[in-house]
Every structure is written in C-alpha cells, then in structure tokens.
Design a protein around this motif. Structure first.
Motif, PDB file in Angstrom:
ATOM      1  N   LYS A 125     118.519  29.756 -50.593  1.00  0.00           N
ATOM      2  CA  LYS A 125     119.287  30.336 -49.486  1.00  0.00           C
ATOM      3  C   LYS A 125     120.214  31.435 -49.996  1.00  0.00           C
ATOM      4  O   LYS A 125     120.281  32.531 -49.431  1.00  0.00           O
ATOM      5  CB  LYS A 125     120.095  29.243 -48.784  1.00  0.00           C
ATOM      6  N   LYS A 126     120.920  31.157 -51.079  1.00  0.00           N
ATOM      7  CA  LYS A 126     121.840  32.145 -51.660  1.00  0.00           C
ATOM      8  C   LYS A 126     121.068  33.356 -52.174  1.00  0.00           C
ATOM      9  O   LYS A 126     121.487  34.493 -51.998  1.00  0.00           O
ATOM     10  CB  LYS A 126     122.646  31.505 -52.786  1.00  0.00           C
ATOM     11  N   ARG A 128     118.244  34.518 -51.037  1.00  0.00           N
ATOM     12  CA  ARG A 128     117.856  35.308 -49.858  1.00  0.00           C
ATOM     13  C   ARG A 128     119.042  36.114 -49.349  1.00  0.00           C
ATOM     14  O   ARG A 128     118.913  37.301 -49.044  1.00  0.00           O
ATOM     15  CB  ARG A 128     117.321  34.401 -48.765  1.00  0.00           C
ATOM     16  N   GLN A 129     120.203  35.492 -49.241  1.00  0.00           N
ATOM     17  CA  GLN A 129     121.393  36.191 -48.751  1.00  0.00           C
ATOM     18  C   GLN A 129     121.761  37.344 -49.678  1.00  0.00           C
ATOM     19  O   GLN A 129     122.078  38.439 -49.219  1.00  0.00           O
ATOM     20  CB  GLN A 129     122.571  35.222 -48.633  1.00  0.00           C
ATOM     21  N   ASP A 130     121.705  37.100 -50.975  1.00  0.00           N
ATOM     22  CA  ASP A 130     122.045  38.146 -51.943  1.00  0.00           C
ATOM     23  C   ASP A 130     121.077  39.316 -51.887  1.00  0.00           C
ATOM     24  O   ASP A 130     121.486  40.473 -51.963  1.00  0.00           O
ATOM     25  CB  ASP A 130     122.086  37.574 -53.364  1.00  0.00           C
ATOM     26  N   GLU A 132     119.217  40.192 -49.309  1.00  0.00           N
ATOM     27  CA  GLU A 132     119.420  40.875 -48.029  1.00  0.00           C
ATOM     28  C   GLU A 132     120.648  41.773 -48.104  1.00  0.00           C
ATOM     29  O   GLU A 132     120.627  42.907 -47.630  1.00  0.00           O
ATOM     30  CB  GLU A 132     119.566  39.864 -46.886  1.00  0.00           C
TER      31      GLU A 132
END
Length: 148
Positions: A125-126, A128-130, A132
């Motif tokens: 999840k992290k 993916r966030q990073d 993005e």
C-alpha cells in the motif's frame, strides 16, 4: 513516466538473473529450462521437488546447480519474479492488494504483504502511494500566461 518505467525495468534486470546471461556450463541447459518455467508459471504453486522429479534430478542437486549458475536459489528466483511483477501491478493497475497477491501466486494476502515489505522495506500500500506521489510530482502542468 517513460523514465520511471525504464528505471523499473532496469531494476528488474539487475535483481533477477536473466536466462540469456546463464553461461554454458555443465547443467546450464537444465537451469535455463527451470528459469523459463518459473518465469512462465510464477502464478502457480510451484514445488522444486516436483520440478526436479520431472527433470530427472533430486531437489538438492537441482537447487545447488541453480544457485551455482545464477547466484540464487530457485525459491529466491521465483520470489524475485513475483515481487517485481507485484511492483509492476501496484504501479500500473488499481488492483486491490489481495488481487495483486493472487496475480503473483500468493493465496494469502498477508503473506504477500509480509514478503513485499521484507523485500522492499515498505508495505504494498505504501509503495503504491509513494509511486503515485512520485508520478504526480513529475507531471508537468501547463499554466496559462494569465496566471503567471
């Protein structure tokens, strides 16, 4: 975006031994076949013992030969393929973490997340966030002259 994907491909090729780089040493053809099989079937449940039996060797011989030639065990090679594919799916799709886990051969999303974090130092999840956030910060925005 092209640079990001180019870097991603470069990282993949650095971490995962490539079939064409396997030198012609005793047992190399068998290792190449195993590498190709793992790359083509990474989504499946794979047991090295079963593959060794199919190739007419015992598991220890096959694993030792694979490690001698590639520098990693068949299991490590398979995990590396799965993790690189997971990074790609997290970057290119909106699949849930459970879907990414399933697409990379993990039946348990928690086991997938633990392995991902162990390999890359952050949760899927992290990651993916990073990525993005990186993508958004690298985008150029045209601002009309009136706002300058």
């Amino acid at each position: 975006l092209q640079m990001f994907f180019s870097d991603l491909i470069d990282q993949f090729t650095m971490h995962v031994p490539q079939i064409e780089k396997v030198k012609n040493t005793p047992g190399a053809e068998q290792v190449k076949r195993l590498m190709a099989y793992l790359a083509d079937n990474y989504k499946s449940k794979i047991r090295i013992r079963d593959l060794a039996d199919e190739m007419g060797n015992n598991r220890t011989y096959l694993s030792n030969n694979f490690k001698r030639i590639t520098g990693c065990s068949p299991r490590e090679y398979l995990i590396e393929i799965r993790m690189e594919k997971a990074k790609s799916l997290l970057t290119k799709t909106t699949y849930s973490i459970s879907q990414v886990a399933a697409e990379t051969g993990y039946t348990d999303p928690l086991a997938f997340s633990r392995m991902f974090k162990q390999r890359f130092g952050e949760s899927p999840k992290k990651y993916r966030q990073d990525t993005e956030a990186l993508f958004i910060s690298d985008q150029k925005v045209d601002v009309p002259d009136a706002y300058l």
